[in-house]
Motif scaffolding. Structure first.
Motif, short mmCIF file in Angstrom:
data_model
loop_
_atom_site.label_atom_id
_atom_site.label_comp_id
_atom_site.label_asym_id
_atom_site.label_seq_id
_atom_site.Cartn_x
_atom_site.Cartn_y
_atom_site.Cartn_z
N GLN A 18 0.82 -1.20 0.00
CA GLN A 18 0.00 0.00 0.00
C GLN A 18 0.86 1.26 0.00
OE1 GLN A 18 -3.33 -0.05 -0.29
NE2 GLN A 18 -3.29 2.19 -0.43
N ASP A 19 1.97 1.25 0.74
CA ASP A 19 2.87 2.41 0.75
C ASP A 19 3.48 2.65 -0.63
OD1 ASP A 19 2.35 2.69 3.43
OD2 ASP A 19 4.13 1.55 4.07
N ALA A 20 3.91 1.57 -1.28
CA ALA A 20 4.49 1.72 -2.62
C ALA A 20 3.45 2.22 -3.61
CB ALA A 20 5.07 0.39 -3.07
N SER A 21 2.23 1.70 -3.49
CA SER A 21 1.16 2.13 -4.41
C SER A 21 0.84 3.61 -4.21
CB SER A 21 -0.08 1.27 -4.18
OG SER A 21 -1.12 1.66 -5.04
N ASP A 22 0.78 4.06 -2.95
CA ASP A 22 0.49 5.47 -2.68
C ASP A 22 1.60 6.37 -3.24
OD1 ASP A 22 -1.81 4.68 -1.41
OD2 ASP A 22 -0.91 4.74 0.61
N ARG A 23 2.83 5.94 -3.10
CA ARG A 23 3.94 6.76 -3.60
C ARG A 23 3.90 6.87 -5.11
NH1 ARG A 23 10.38 5.62 -2.31
NH2 ARG A 23 11.20 7.46 -3.46
N ILE A 24 3.63 5.76 -5.79
CA ILE A 24 3.57 5.79 -7.26
C ILE A 24 2.39 6.62 -7.73
CG2 ILE A 24 3.24 4.34 -9.29
CD1 ILE A 24 4.79 2.15 -7.87
N ASN A 25 1.29 6.56 -7.01
CA ASN A 25 0.13 7.36 -7.40
C ASN A 25 0.44 8.86 -7.28
OD1 ASN A 25 -1.60 5.24 -8.08
ND2 ASN A 25 -2.24 4.95 -5.94
N LYS A 26 1.19 9.25 -6.26
CA LYS A 26 1.58 10.65 -6.13
C LYS A 26 2.45 11.09 -7.30
CE LYS A 26 1.34 10.89 -1.09
NZ LYS A 26 2.10 11.10 0.18
N ARG A 27 3.39 10.25 -7.66
CA ARG A 27 4.23 10.58 -8.81
C ARG A 27 3.40 10.67 -10.09
NH1 ARG A 27 9.07 6.57 -9.37
NH2 ARG A 27 9.39 7.94 -11.17
N GLY A 28 2.48 9.78 -10.25
CA GLY A 28 1.61 9.83 -11.43
C GLY A 28 0.78 11.10 -11.47
N LEU A 89 0.87 -3.47 -8.67
CA LEU A 89 0.82 -3.49 -7.21
C LEU A 89 -0.59 -3.83 -6.71
CD1 LEU A 89 3.05 -0.40 -6.32
CD2 LEU A 89 3.59 -2.81 -5.96
N ASP A 90 -1.57 -3.31 -7.42
CA ASP A 90 -2.95 -3.63 -7.02
C ASP A 90 -3.23 -5.13 -7.19
OD1 ASP A 90 -3.43 -1.01 -6.39
OD2 ASP A 90 -4.33 -0.51 -8.34
N GLN A 91 -2.71 -5.71 -8.27
CA GLN A 91 -2.89 -7.14 -8.47
C GLN A 91 -2.21 -7.95 -7.36
OE1 GLN A 91 -4.76 -8.71 -10.83
NE2 GLN A 91 -5.49 -6.69 -11.43
#
Length: 235
Positions: A18-28, A89-91
């Protein structure tokens, strides 16, 4: 001692999915904002190209527009890559959650299986069958007891059923004859016998003794017969 063996490094826990997904979403989101700014800039250059005449000025505007368009394509490539990473990451997160659910399900099933085994040790099919047979025997005995208690003591044995039916038919016929008059049995109807005294019109019995008129009571002898007058005795 620290100089010889060195100090122990504090290792941070690995980031969660979840932390990695949140970080990538911010970059996106940041890349998406840059793309929107480049779109605004490209729109301005398009308007300038419409207004300028062909020549060096128009070529300069085209060069700037091409540079902005290249930047936009680069950012779009980064955005798509980040979105793909987020999807992966979601998968993985979905698969991990599914495994956790399966693990919890297996733990619950094991616990339930252990509990059922313990309960089955105290419950036996043979005991249940024996209990059912015993209950059926008790019900049969109870029915026999009720039948015995409800038996009539004065009913004679050896009665013919046909004779009883004949007597029942005769009784119904008698009851039918009795209820013909006004629908009332004969024993409930008023007495209709003839009063013979009224039909004969007999006079009333004398009130005096020996039938003599009232006020004149004839003497009687010792035997209850009419006494003879003394005058007749003299003669």
């Amino acid at each position: 001692m620290r100089r010889v063996f060195g100090a122990k490094k504090n290792t941070e826990p690995p980031p969660s999915i979840q932390d990695a997904s949140d970080r990538i979403n911010k970059r996106g989101d940041s890349v998406e904002d840059k793309i929107k700014k480049l779109d605004v800039e490209l729109f301005k250059y398009k308007e300038q190209l419409k207004k300028t005449r062909p020549g060096p000025a128009q070529e300069a505007v085209k060069a700037r527009a091409m540079r902005v368009l290249k930047q936009k394509k680069m950012y779009e490539g980064q955005r798509d890559m980040l979105y793909n990473q987020t999807f992966n990451l979601d998968q993985v997160s979905f698969a991990a959650e599914g495994l956790k659910d399966a693990q919890q399900t297996m733990t619950a099933l094991k616990s339930a299986n252990k509990e059922l085994k313990g309960m089955m040790k105290t419950v036996k099919i043979q005991d249940i069958d024996n209990l059912q047979d015993e209950m059926m025997d008790l019900m049969d005995v109870s029915s026999e007891i009720q039948e015995t208690l409800g038996r009539s003591y004065n009913v004679p044995d050896g009665l013919d059923e046909d004779d009883l039916l004949g007597e029942l038919d005769a009784l119904e016929a008698d009851m039918g004859n009795e209820t013909e008059a006004d629908g009332m049995p004969s024993y409930l109807q008023p007495d209709t016998e003839t009063d013979y005294d009224n039909e004969l019109n007999l006079p009333a019995a004398p009130t005096g003794r020996n039938g003599a008129p009232q006020g004149r009571v004839q003497a009687e002898d010792e035997f209850g017969l009419p006494a003879v007058p003394r005058a007749s005795l003299r003669g």
